[in-house]
Design an enzyme around this catalytic site. Structure first.
Site, mmCIF file in Angstrom:
data_model
loop_
_atom_site.group_PDB
_atom_site.id
_atom_site.type_symbol
_atom_site.label_atom_id
_atom_site.label_comp_id
_atom_site.label_asym_id
_atom_site.label_seq_id
_atom_site.Cartn_x
_atom_site.Cartn_y
_atom_site.Cartn_z
ATOM 1 N N LEU A 1 19.237 -6.000 5.393
ATOM 2 C CA LEU A 1 20.397 -5.924 4.499
ATOM 3 C C LEU A 1 21.609 -5.528 5.340
ATOM 4 O O LEU A 1 21.444 -4.892 6.386
ATOM 5 C CB LEU A 1 20.151 -4.878 3.408
ATOM 6 C CG LEU A 1 18.965 -5.157 2.477
ATOM 7 C CD1 LEU A 1 18.687 -3.949 1.585
ATOM 8 C CD2 LEU A 1 19.235 -6.399 1.631
ATOM 9 N N THR B 1 0.840 -1.209 0.000
ATOM 10 C CA THR B 1 0.000 0.000 0.000
ATOM 11 C C THR B 1 0.874 1.258 0.000
ATOM 12 O O THR B 1 0.477 2.286 -0.560
ATOM 13 C CB THR B 1 -0.961 0.044 1.205
ATOM 14 O OG1 THR B 1 -0.216 0.102 2.417
ATOM 15 C CG2 THR B 1 -1.886 -1.157 1.220
ATOM 16 N N ASN B 2 2.037 1.196 0.604
ATOM 17 C CA ASN B 2 2.945 2.354 0.549
ATOM 18 C C ASN B 2 3.505 2.540 -0.862
ATOM 19 O O ASN B 2 3.674 3.670 -1.316
ATOM 20 C CB ASN B 2 4.075 2.209 1.570
ATOM 21 C CG ASN B 2 3.623 2.639 2.949
ATOM 22 O OD1 ASN B 2 3.430 3.831 3.202
ATOM 23 N ND2 ASN B 2 3.408 1.673 3.822
ATOM 24 N N MET C 1 10.747 -6.042 4.409
ATOM 25 C CA MET C 1 10.914 -6.687 5.716
ATOM 26 C C MET C 1 12.201 -7.502 5.828
ATOM 27 O O MET C 1 12.336 -8.295 6.745
ATOM 28 C CB MET C 1 9.718 -7.600 6.002
ATOM 29 C CG MET C 1 8.386 -6.902 5.954
ATOM 30 S SD MET C 1 8.281 -5.592 7.173
ATOM 31 C CE MET C 1 6.531 -5.224 7.103
ATOM 32 N N HIS D 1 8.564 3.676 8.762
ATOM 33 C CA HIS D 1 8.353 2.830 9.935
ATOM 34 C C HIS D 1 7.043 3.248 10.595
ATOM 35 O O HIS D 1 6.794 4.442 10.781
ATOM 36 C CB HIS D 1 9.521 2.993 10.922
ATOM 37 C CG HIS D 1 9.366 2.114 12.123
ATOM 38 N ND1 HIS D 1 9.601 0.755 12.076
ATOM 39 C CD2 HIS D 1 8.950 2.389 13.377
ATOM 40 C CE1 HIS D 1 9.350 0.236 13.263
ATOM 41 N NE2 HIS D 1 8.950 1.200 14.072
HETATM 42 C C1 GAR Z 1 3.674 -0.659 6.713
HETATM 43 O O1 GAR Z 1 2.899 -0.340 7.833
HETATM 44 C C2 GAR Z 1 5.124 -0.284 6.943
HETATM 45 O O2 GAR Z 1 5.275 0.908 7.676
HETATM 46 C C3 GAR Z 1 5.596 -1.447 7.753
HETATM 47 O O3 GAR Z 1 4.961 -2.568 7.180
HETATM 48 C C4 GAR Z 1 3.758 -2.169 6.532
HETATM 49 C C5 GAR Z 1 3.834 -2.571 5.067
HETATM 50 O O4 GAR Z 1 2.628 -2.315 4.412
HETATM 51 N N1 GAR Z 1 7.019 -1.538 7.730
HETATM 52 C C6 GAR Z 1 7.730 -1.964 8.765
HETATM 53 O O5 GAR Z 1 7.241 -2.381 9.786
HETATM 54 C C7 GAR Z 1 9.231 -1.920 8.560
HETATM 55 N N2 GAR Z 1 9.904 -1.965 9.828
HETATM 56 P P1 GAR Z 1 2.547 -2.186 2.823
HETATM 57 O O6 GAR Z 1 3.245 -3.401 2.207
HETATM 58 O O7 GAR Z 1 1.072 -2.201 2.557
HETATM 59 O O8 GAR Z 1 3.198 -0.895 2.417
#
Ligand code: GAR
Length: 222
Positions: free
Chosen positions: A94, A13-14, A91, A110
């Protein structure tokens, strides 16, 4: 025009927020030229394909350790001529070689107000579970440059979001995405592409559109 490469692992979604912002002309200095997924089944890949953006899969499980995976990632990013690398729900860890090769050119979103609820083990829903367990009344999201320290790099943008009575990790996650992540990640990318981010002693200064920064203005330098 800067080449933006987006790293993803899940729903994306990001990534979608970045694609939408680009299409709306909100990232004028940059173009999303490639999306790299750490998993072949990441739905983010479908989002990229729907937007006509080239994709690559660098499956973590095909590499014996983090160093081999990191070497492959650096090579892929160099092949893609990445000027800016964005972790958008990426996730996979690296190693420091990637941070060194792309110092101050990699940013991560984050889902909490760093330095709260961050670091090893704090990712995805776990972050919101921890926030609710602590009973915080405000959480939010942070975009920061990626350094060797997990979630410890210079902070670019943050946005606070209220925690509501009866929130579950899922409802809090969704509100933080909608009200914070999907706004500040494209904004941070736009600021980077406009050359408006300057890192000094671990602090990010946001320059005004004319290239000046608030600090200099305050000091009366201009
Ligand atoms: C998001 O909430 C992002 O901030 C988080 O995972 C989700 C991914 O959603 N990221 C972390 O926790 C990284 N430490 P998305 O795949 O729908 O963008």
């Amino acid at each position: 025009m800067l080449n933006i490469v987006v790293l993803v692992s899940g729903g994306g979604t990001n990534l979608q927020a970045l694609l939408d912002a680009e299409r709306a002309g909100q990232i004028p200095g940059g173009k999303i030229t490639c999306v790299i997924a750490s998993r072949p089944d990441a739905y983010a890949l479908t989002r990229a394909e729907n937007a006509g953006v080239p994709t690559r899969v660098l499956a973590r499980r095909e590499y014996p350790d983090v160093h081999a995976y990191s070497r492959a990632m650096v090579q892929a990013l160099q092949e893609e001529k990445a000027d800016l690398v964005i972790y958008a729900g990426f996730m996979t860890i690296l190693d420091e070689s990637v941070c060194r090769a792309f110092a101050n050119k990699m940013m991560n979103v984050h889902p909490a107000l760093i330095p709260s609820f961050c670091g090893k083990g704090y990712y995805g829903l776990h972050v919101h579970e921890a926030a609710l367990k602590k009973g915080v009344k405000v959480s939010g999201a942070t975009v920061h440059f990626v350094t060797e320290e997990c979630d410890g790099g210079p902070i670019i943008l943050q946005k606070a979001v209220a925690v509501e009575e009866g929130d579950t990790p899922e409802t809090l996650q969704r509100r933080i995405m909608e009200q914070a992540e999907w706004k500040i990640l494209p904004r941070a990318a736009a600021l980077f592409c406009a050359g408006r981010l300057r890192v000094e002693d671990g602090i990010v200064h946001i320059l005004e559109e004319n290239g000046r920064d608030g600090k200099e203005k305050q000091n009366g330098t201009f």
